[in-house]
Write a protein that holds these residues in place. Structure first.
Motif, PDB file in Angstrom:
ATOM      1  N   ALA A 103      -1.559 -30.913 -25.989  1.00 55.65           N
ATOM      2  CA  ALA A 103      -1.247 -32.318 -26.247  1.00 55.65           C
ATOM      3  C   ALA A 103      -2.434 -32.941 -26.942  1.00 55.65           C
ATOM      4  CB  ALA A 103      -0.946 -33.051 -24.951  1.00 55.65           C
ATOM      5  N   ARG A 104      -2.152 -33.803 -27.925  1.00 54.49           N
ATOM      6  CA  ARG A 104      -3.206 -34.600 -28.549  1.00 54.49           C
ATOM      7  C   ARG A 104      -2.992 -36.049 -28.142  1.00 54.49           C
ATOM      8  NH1 ARG A 104      -4.103 -32.673 -34.742  1.00 54.49           N
ATOM      9  NH2 ARG A 104      -4.917 -34.808 -34.815  1.00 54.49           N
ATOM     10  N   VAL A 105      -4.039 -36.636 -27.573  1.00 51.80           N
ATOM     11  CA  VAL A 105      -3.921 -37.999 -27.056  1.00 51.80           C
ATOM     12  C   VAL A 105      -5.072 -38.842 -27.571  1.00 51.80           C
ATOM     13  CG1 VAL A 105      -2.758 -37.210 -24.956  1.00 51.80           C
ATOM     14  CG2 VAL A 105      -5.229 -37.537 -24.930  1.00 51.80           C
ATOM     15  N   GLY A 106      -4.773 -40.090 -27.864  1.00 52.48           N
ATOM     16  CA  GLY A 106      -5.805 -41.026 -28.254  1.00 52.48           C
ATOM     17  C   GLY A 106      -6.659 -41.428 -27.063  1.00 52.48           C
ATOM     18  N   ALA A 107      -7.839 -41.959 -27.356  1.00 51.60           N
ATOM     19  CA  ALA A 107      -8.788 -42.298 -26.301  1.00 51.60           C
ATOM     20  C   ALA A 107      -8.339 -43.484 -25.456  1.00 51.60           C
ATOM     21  CB  ALA A 107     -10.153 -42.593 -26.917  1.00 51.60           C
ATOM     22  N   GLY A 108      -7.299 -44.190 -25.878  1.00 55.92           N
ATOM     23  CA  GLY A 108      -6.795 -45.290 -25.078  1.00 55.92           C
ATOM     24  C   GLY A 108      -5.567 -44.948 -24.253  1.00 55.92           C
ATOM     25  N   VAL A 109      -5.113 -43.700 -24.309  1.00 58.46           N
ATOM     26  CA  VAL A 109      -3.903 -43.290 -23.597  1.00 58.46           C
ATOM     27  C   VAL A 109      -4.164 -43.228 -22.095  1.00 58.46           C
ATOM     28  CG1 VAL A 109      -2.307 -41.355 -23.232  1.00 58.46           C
ATOM     29  CG2 VAL A 109      -2.918 -42.061 -25.546  1.00 58.46           C
ATOM     30  N   LEU A 110      -3.232 -43.758 -21.311  1.00 56.60           N
ATOM     31  CA  LEU A 110      -3.338 -43.714 -19.863  1.00 56.60           C
ATOM     32  C   LEU A 110      -2.765 -42.409 -19.322  1.00 56.60           C
ATOM     33  CD1 LEU A 110      -2.215 -47.334 -18.913  1.00 56.60           C
ATOM     34  CD2 LEU A 110      -4.501 -46.494 -19.510  1.00 56.60           C
ATOM     35  N   VAL A 111      -3.301 -41.979 -18.182  1.00 52.52           N
ATOM     36  CA  VAL A 111      -2.830 -40.755 -17.545  1.00 52.52           C
ATOM     37  C   VAL A 111      -1.327 -40.819 -17.309  1.00 52.52           C
ATOM     38  CG1 VAL A 111      -2.877 -39.488 -15.366  1.00 52.52           C
ATOM     39  CG2 VAL A 111      -5.022 -40.119 -16.478  1.00 52.52           C
ATOM     40  N   GLY A 112      -0.840 -41.956 -16.840  1.00 52.73           N
ATOM     41  CA  GLY A 112       0.592 -42.073 -16.566  1.00 52.73           C
ATOM     42  C   GLY A 112       1.451 -41.907 -17.801  1.00 52.73           C
ATOM     43  N   ASP A 113       0.959 -42.370 -18.942  1.00 53.22           N
ATOM     44  CA  ASP A 113       1.722 -42.231 -20.181  1.00 53.22           C
ATOM     45  C   ASP A 113       1.766 -40.783 -20.648  1.00 53.22           C
ATOM     46  OD1 ASP A 113       2.236 -44.944 -20.209  1.00 53.22           O
ATOM     47  OD2 ASP A 113       0.482 -45.414 -21.438  1.00 53.22           O
ATOM     48  N   LEU A 114       0.643 -40.070 -20.496  1.00 53.99           N
ATOM     49  CA  LEU A 114       0.652 -38.652 -20.849  1.00 53.99           C
ATOM     50  C   LEU A 114       1.621 -37.888 -19.960  1.00 53.99           C
ATOM     51  CD1 LEU A 114      -0.336 -36.043 -22.178  1.00 53.99           C
ATOM     52  CD2 LEU A 114      -2.250 -36.044 -20.568  1.00 53.99           C
ATOM     53  N   LEU A 115       1.546 -38.111 -18.654  1.00 54.01           N
ATOM     54  CA  LEU A 115       2.408 -37.364 -17.743  1.00 54.01           C
ATOM     55  C   LEU A 115       3.878 -37.692 -17.975  1.00 54.01           C
ATOM     56  CD1 LEU A 115       0.326 -37.501 -14.447  1.00 54.01           C
ATOM     57  CD2 LEU A 115       0.529 -35.618 -16.076  1.00 54.01           C
ATOM     58  N   ALA A 116       4.176 -38.953 -18.283  1.00 58.50           N
ATOM     59  CA  ALA A 116       5.561 -39.314 -18.583  1.00 58.50           C
ATOM     60  C   ALA A 116       6.049 -38.590 -19.829  1.00 58.50           C
ATOM     61  CB  ALA A 116       5.685 -40.824 -18.752  1.00 58.50           C
ATOM     62  N   ALA A 117       5.151 -38.397 -20.803  1.00 52.83           N
ATOM     63  CA  ALA A 117       5.520 -37.674 -22.016  1.00 52.83           C
ATOM     64  C   ALA A 117       5.786 -36.196 -21.733  1.00 52.83           C
ATOM     65  CB  ALA A 117       4.418 -37.818 -23.067  1.00 52.83           C
ATOM     66  N   LEU A 118       5.298 -35.702 -20.593  1.00 50.03           N
ATOM     67  CA  LEU A 118       5.497 -34.295 -20.236  1.00 50.03           C
ATOM     68  C   LEU A 118       6.748 -34.082 -19.391  1.00 50.03           C
ATOM     69  CD1 LEU A 118       1.805 -33.269 -19.401  1.00 50.03           C
ATOM     70  CD2 LEU A 118       3.085 -32.909 -21.522  1.00 50.03           C
ATOM     71  N   ASP A 119       7.399 -35.161 -18.985  1.00 50.30           N
ATOM     72  CA  ASP A 119       8.637 -35.011 -18.215  1.00 50.30           C
ATOM     73  C   ASP A 119       9.644 -34.168 -18.998  1.00 50.30           C
ATOM     74  OD1 ASP A 119       7.634 -36.555 -16.197  1.00 50.30           O
ATOM     75  OD2 ASP A 119       8.836 -38.336 -16.632  1.00 50.30           O
ATOM     76  N   GLY A 120      10.189 -33.158 -18.332  1.00 50.88           N
ATOM     77  CA  GLY A 120      11.206 -32.324 -18.949  1.00 50.88           C
ATOM     78  C   GLY A 120      10.680 -31.192 -19.803  1.00 50.88           C
TER      79      GLY A 120
END
Length: 442
Positions: A103-120
């Motif tokens: 996953a590539r994430v910006g420095a402002g991304v929250l943990v919850g947003d990353l994990l939600a993107a991994l759902d499924g």
């Protein structure tokens, strides 16, 4: 320092917003999430891209300021006088590549947003107990979370990073660059990260939840937890001895109550592993069930509104009878009532694959505590209680912890002396003095 000239230069040379003391938004913009820290920076800047970050670093150097990165305002430890605070909200992209498990994430991304993107997706990434901390803060700070036993502490998930170096150069750095190892644990002391590429872990069956028992059964639950010290790496476990004040700001269901709460996450681990915990009598709750990555934050229920508080943490060499007795006695001590949570978490698991400044502790447990400071109080009672807890538990703990558990202490409690020396040497060689030194001891 001429703060008016500093702010004028920032506004002239960057696209993003700059908030200064004369602005109406200043009172809110300067605040960290941890309101016990009174921040008084020179300015708060919100860069929109890496060029903006480079401009901020250049202006800081020209005006004798430093730069402190605070994506969400967590991790505040000092007043930041003479510093420019960077808010990284604009760096909010998330790109998940299920095929390469990255996953590539910006420095402002929250943990919850990353994990939600991994759902499924059948994949998981680095995760603390809260959804509102930044991925960058967790990863670069060597944070511990639900999957640390499976994939390593924070920095061990980091494959490469896009950074702005102290001199203003932008680059992707990987393991062939010494700066990446220092960034894993060195966070904003080495460079300003704008984007992270993370390794992800496949998990076919993810379960999690809470098992609560009466406070009287805390010793039995801690002994049950101790039997899981060699559990499979996919098992994450914490045991918290909780004592809530009789305060009207709390929900009636927990107001004035004390209990023992166990949080568990199972990543491809059979629920039969929880048998020792479930053998503790009189369960008040057991809601362990299949769970999506994006819902993991519901397990611990960490607060999501800013507040003031203080705490202490230390590594625990063994969860034996002496340690358990000390924890239970501390929880029962009336003088420690301001400490609402005394928690131990299981460490260990998978050996690290990537070099990091933060060593995997040899101790199998870490203890943490938190004493919230209600509005209108000076915090003296909370600080005294936390200091007393540390004294009481000194015989059964080590005077070391992990960086994200420092609660304002120096990095020398979390990093080996050689690692601190490496950070100083790198900063001296690369103009790192423009980056705010924060907890880095001299």
């Amino acid at each position: 320092m001429d703060e008016i000239a500093l702010v004028a230069a920032l506004r002239d040379r960057m696209q993003g917003a700059v908030v200064a003391a004369a602005d109406q938004a200043w009172a809110e913009a300067r605040l960290p999430w941890a309101r016990a820290v009174a921040q008084r920076p020179a300015a708060v800047a919100s860069p929109v891209d890496a060029d903006d970050v480079a401009a901020v670093l250049a202006v800081a150097r020209e005006h004798g300021a430093t730069v402190a990165v605070q994506p969400t305002g967590h991790g505040a430890v000092d007043a930041l006088e003479g510093a420019i605070v960077l808010r990284m909200d604009a760096f909010d992209a998330i790109v998940v590549d299920a095929e390469t498990r990255t996953a590539r994430v910006g420095a402002g991304v929250l943990v919850g947003d990353l994990l939600a993107a991994l759902d499924g997706t059948g994949l998981v990434g680095p995760s603390g107990s809260s959804r509102i901390v930044s991925v960058a803060g967790l990863v670069l700070g060597g944070g511990q979370g639900w999957f640390s036993r499976l994939g390593g502490l924070g920095g061990e998930w980091l494959v490469r990073a896009h950074v702005v170096l102290p001199g203003g150069t932008t680059a992707w750095i990987a393991d062939d660059d010494e700066a990446l190892r220092l960034l894993r644990g060195g966070a904003g002391l080495v460079a300003v990260a704008t984007e992270l590429e993370l390794a992800l872990q496949p998990v076919a069956d993810l379960r999690g939840g809470t098992i609560d028992v009466p406070i009287e059964h805390s010793a039995a639950m801690l002994r049950a937890a101790a039997t899981l010290v060699d559990a499979a790496p996919g098992l994450a476990l914490s045991v918290a001895l909780l004592a809530m004040p009789d305060s009207p700001v709390l929900p009636e269901a927990i107001r004035g109550r004390s209990w023992c709460s166990v949080h568990v996450v199972l990543a491809d681990v059979d629920e039969a592993a929880l048998a020792p915990l479930r053998a503790v009598p009189e369960p008040l709750r057991d809601d362990v069930a299949p769970i999506a990555p994006g819902a993991l934050h519901t397990i611990a229920g960490d607060p999501e509104q800013p507040g003031a508080g203080t705490g202490w943490s230390a590594l625990v060499p063994r969860l034996d009878d002496a340690t358990i007795d000390a924890l239970v006695a501390a929880r029962a001590e009336p003088a420690l009532a301001p400490v609402v949570a005394i928690e131990v978490r299981l460490l260990g698991g998978t050996a690290p694959e990537r070099p990091s400044l933060v060593p995997q502790p040899s101790e199998p447990w870490i203890l943490s505590s938190i004493a919230p400071m209600p509005p209108g109080t000076d915090g003296e009672a909370q600080r005294a209680a936390v200091a007393s807890l540390a004294d009481r538990l000194a015989p059964v703990t080590n005077d070391r912890t992990l960086p994200t558990f420092l609660a304002g202490g120096p990095l020398s409690r979390a990093l080996p002396p050689a690692a601190v020396a490496e950070l100083h040497a790198w900063r001296d060689a690369h103009g790192g003095d423009v980056l705010h030194p924060s907890r880095l001891p001299r």
